[in-house]
Design an enzyme around this catalytic site. Sequence first.
Site: not given
Length: 236
Positions: A219, A91, A21, A205-206, A44, A182, A88-89, A25
């Site tokens: 992380r 958190s 996302g 991550s949480d 963008r 998400m 997709r990679v 990253r």
Amino acid sequence: MSTPHISAAKGDIADTVLLPGDPLRAKWIAETFLEDARCYTEVRNMFGYTGTYKGQRVSVQGTGMGQPSAAIYTHELLDYYEVKNVIRVGSAGAVHNSIELRDVVAGIGATTNSSMNRIRFENVVDFAPVADYSLLKAADQAAEARGINLRVGQLYSSDTFYTDAPEVEKRLSDYGILAIEMEAAAIYTLAAKFQARALAICTISDHILQGTALSAQERQESFSEMMEIALDSAVS
């Protein structure tokens, strides 16, 4: 050839694309894991790169947060650039007590509260977005080879990051959902539409139920494990 959101020429993008996302990253992945990485888009500030991993071409493209943004980039990659595999990679927040911080989770399917598929199918059916089995199998084998305990199960792709509905999160856990993220449901749906392969691999991550979270250093270390699994899967 370019699209409204990706300024790449035909052939600039590999058949397999990793989808973080965060555009920074994407930059970190390219600089850390790929050889001879070249930036093919900065539209963008959503960076995209192509390089090689173990001698094979791999691309990485930032998508932004949330299903609408991820759907834009996934659609353009699959439709205009004819990408074959998207991974997709990112958190995720755990909602199941069998999941711990730093665990790596692969989504066999993606439940969602998004209205995107309801609109797509005119409220006639609830489409069930699922991962590609061959990519999932490759990820499982890659994790085993590296001694990483990959957890496989259902993800929940939410349209909201902040929520005041803890009872819903507890109910998700009761139904076997492992973690909330998400983007996966939109990516899986578009892969089905364009007859491509898709998989979401996330680092925890949480922990939403326990109220715990990783430090910045933890992380980074955990994301490295996720990236190794994803890249090994990409070139298998």
